[in-house]
Scaffold this motif. Structure first.
Motif: not given
Length: 198
Positions: A100-111
């Motif tokens: 999901l979009l929120s998960e992509i943002i989490l994964l890329a944003g935290q790294r």
């Protein structure tokens, strides 16, 4: 990822891309298993992709929040392998098949210094130009959320994303030079390409 499809032609593309992009650093795999797998199957996947698999858990709608928080804490590049692909909306009964979009943002944003590569088999069965526009729309939406990226476009696609534009440019160079792909296989978002998404 469904292990019943393991070893198909898509998996050879996955391995080729991971091998090529390893020039930029270490990679780990988040297979997004939607069925229970045994340790032997996980080991086979590790050996085939030649990369560590960081979760052998079965993804469910109940555990997905903790599942992706764990992945987001990994300080290296990540390959995410959903059954179907990224979904730029939230929820749905079949959402375990999607990132999901929120998960992509989490994964890329935290790294922010690392790449996130997502397998995308979610494109419609439309004409070639419409499928390319669908990829560009995804890239545009992700760009609006602060992510740079491009796609390797084929019968299945791979989105390659990061908060860091420099590392995305390096990845594009690796894919172009390392695999010798024709330019037509790289799809990028350009602001003039498609109308604004509402």
């Amino acid at each position: 990822m469904r292990m019943s499809y393991f070893g198909d032609s898509y998996d050879f593309i996955k391995r080729s891309l991971l091998e090529c992009l390893s020039e930029l650093g270490h990679w780990s795999v988040v297979p997004m298993f939607t069925e229970t797998v045994d340790t032997h199957e996980v080991e086979e996947l590790k050996v085939f992709l030649q990369k560590p698999v960081i979760s052998s858990l079965r993804l469910t709608n109940e555990n997905r929040s903790s599942y992706f928080k764990t992945a987001a804490a990994i300080d290296q590049h990540l390959f995410i392998d959903p059954n179907t692909g990224p979904r730029l909306s939230e929820g749905g009964r079949d959402s375990v098949n999607y990132l999901l979009l929120s998960e992509i943002i989490l994964l890329a944003g935290q790294r922010p210094r690392f790449l996130t590569m997502v397998f995308d088999q979610s494109l419609g069965r439309a004409l070639e130009s419409a499928r390319r526009d669908e990829v560009k729309k995804k890239l545009r939406k992700l760009h609006e959320k602060g992510l740079f990226g491009f796609a390797y476009y084929s019968h299945a696609c791979f989105l390659i994303l990061s908060k860091d534009e420099t590392v995305v440019n390096q990845a594009r160079g690796c894919v172009n030079q390392g695999l010798g792909l024709p330019r037509s296989r790289i799809v990028e978002y350009q602001s003039a390409d498609i109308p604004e998404i509402r």
